[in-house]
Design an enzyme around this catalytic site. Structure first.
Site, PDB file in Angstrom:
ATOM      1  N   LYS A 241       0.811  -1.219   0.000  1.00 33.67           N
ATOM      2  CA  LYS A 241       0.000   0.000   0.000  1.00 33.67           C
ATOM      3  C   LYS A 241       0.846   1.272   0.000  1.00 33.67           C
ATOM      4  O   LYS A 241       0.422   2.304  -0.521  1.00 33.67           O
ATOM      5  CB  LYS A 241      -0.951   0.003   1.206  1.00 33.67           C
TER       6      LYS A 241
ATOM      7  N   LYS B 103      -9.144  -8.662  -9.942  1.00 33.52           N
ATOM      8  CA  LYS B 103     -10.247  -8.780  -9.002  1.00 33.52           C
ATOM      9  C   LYS B 103     -11.310  -7.720  -9.274  1.00 33.52           C
ATOM     10  O   LYS B 103     -10.996  -6.596  -9.676  1.00 33.52           O
ATOM     11  CB  LYS B 103      -9.746  -8.623  -7.557  1.00 33.52           C
TER      12      LYS B 103
ATOM     13  N   LYS C 265     -14.226  -1.747  -6.634  1.00 35.17           N
ATOM     14  CA  LYS C 265     -14.948  -0.481  -6.800  1.00 35.17           C
ATOM     15  C   LYS C 265     -14.040   0.617  -7.329  1.00 35.17           C
ATOM     16  O   LYS C 265     -14.510   1.659  -7.791  1.00 35.17           O
ATOM     17  CB  LYS C 265     -15.607  -0.055  -5.486  1.00 35.17           C
TER      18      LYS C 265
END
Length: 338
Positions: free
Chosen positions: A115, A201, A204
């Site tokens: 991240k 995957k 959103k």
């Protein structure tokens, strides 16, 4: 048995969230309740602070996620449903556990590396230490079991390491402070891929809304997205091995099998030799059948802020009561005067 699990309030749920986690939460709620156990499900709004966010969106997303979870079948009367911010003990216990967690352990956490990327020096301290908050989330309630996917197994192992070291350092073997939680790998936890790219995957964050089925989509929108989903020109095979080099076909057949609660081979037994012109309408109808009632419940609840806040506050009251003995014992054994 006490199960504890959380989800970040990141906006509308999509098919991947539902089949990958939420449907299993509902099943666990029913099974654990029958056995006399507890399920605690929380919205991880404190975890959301580890990344840049818009405060008003966090408020709206927390309520929207609550509406979605209830629409999917989480029953606030049978499970404890709350958001972290209403239970300050989560943040308190994280700080108390920071004295036990070790930098070497946190340095091994792969999600921080993923991240933070190349800008690690500018990442927030919260992003680095949030695995300790995850440990506090489950240790606070003496969780016996925690549902985890492959990407969270490392964090649960960290929680166990922290609990074990804390017990060893401060408690006796006969009276440990923390229970070491066991992982649950939910059976049939589906990995749902994008409708536009079978190797990615469903997310959103994908700029194309056609890449996902949102739980807020109406029946016509669902059918349209399934019709336009990327596929290949070959007919469906008679067994699962024939899908290995066909990611988009494998994804759509997997979605059908998961919703129908049958094996991939069983689905292929019905559609072997047929093209997607026959398969897609059947898949779309199945999605509408399963998701339309969820959509209707969500739409009815999503703007009722008073009801949603009451649900969260009721759950938080139960959670605070469950957390208090563990938090008090932790303060006491550390020698902190209160």
């Amino acid at each position: 048995m006490r199960i504890v699990s959380g989800i970040q309030p990141t906006g509308n749920l999509h098919l991947g969230n539902y089949l990958g986690a939420i449907r299993n939460w509902v099943r666990m709620q029913d099974e654990v309740a029958e056995g006399g156990g507890d399920c605690l499900f929380f919205l991880a709004d404190l975890h959301a602070l580890s990344m840049p966010h818009v405060p008003a969106d966090l408020t709206a997303n927390t309520r929207a996620m609550t509406a979605a979870l209830v629409a999917c079948g989480i029953d606030p009367d049978r499970s404890t449903l709350f958001n972290q911010a209403r239970v300050p003990a989560h943040a308190e216990l994280q700080w108390l556990l920071n004295g036990t967690a070790r930098l070497g352990w946190l340095n091994r956490m792969t999600q921080f590396k993923d991240k933070s990327g190349k800008n690690r020096e500018s990442a927030s301290a919260a992003l680095y230490t949030y695995p300790v908050l995850q440990a506090a989330d489950v240790l606070l309630y003496q969780a016996t079991h925690v549902p985890v996917g492959e990407d969270q197994k490392q964090h649960l192992e960290l929680a166990r390491d922290i609990a074990q070291k804390f017990n060893n350092d401060y408690a006796s073997p006969e009276a440990p402070i923390f229970t070491l939680p066991e992982p649950i790998i939910p059976p049939g936890a589906a990995r749902i891929m994008s409708l536009r790219d079978g190797s990615a995957k469903m997310s959103k964050s994908d700029p194309s809304d056609m890449s996902r089925i949102n739980l807020t989509d109406d029946a016509d929108t669902m059918m349209q997205k399934v019709r336009k989903a990327k596929t290949d020109p070959e007919p469906l095979p008679s067994e699962a091995a024939g899908l290995e080099e066909r990611p988009e076909a494998k994804n759509l057949v997997g979605i059908y099998a998961t919703f129908a609660d049958v094996s991939v081979d069983a689905v292929l037994g019905d559609f072997a030799g047929k093209g997607f012109g026959a398969f897609k309408p059947a898949l779309g109808e199945l999605l509408v059948e399963k998701l339309a009632p969820i959509n209707a419940r969500f739409v009815a609840l999503k703007d009722d802020h008073a009801t949603l806040d009451a649900i969260l506050e009721k759950g938080a009251g139960k959670a605070r009561a469950l957390a208090k003995p563990t938090l008090d014992a932790t303060y006491g054994i550390l020698g902190l005067c209160r």
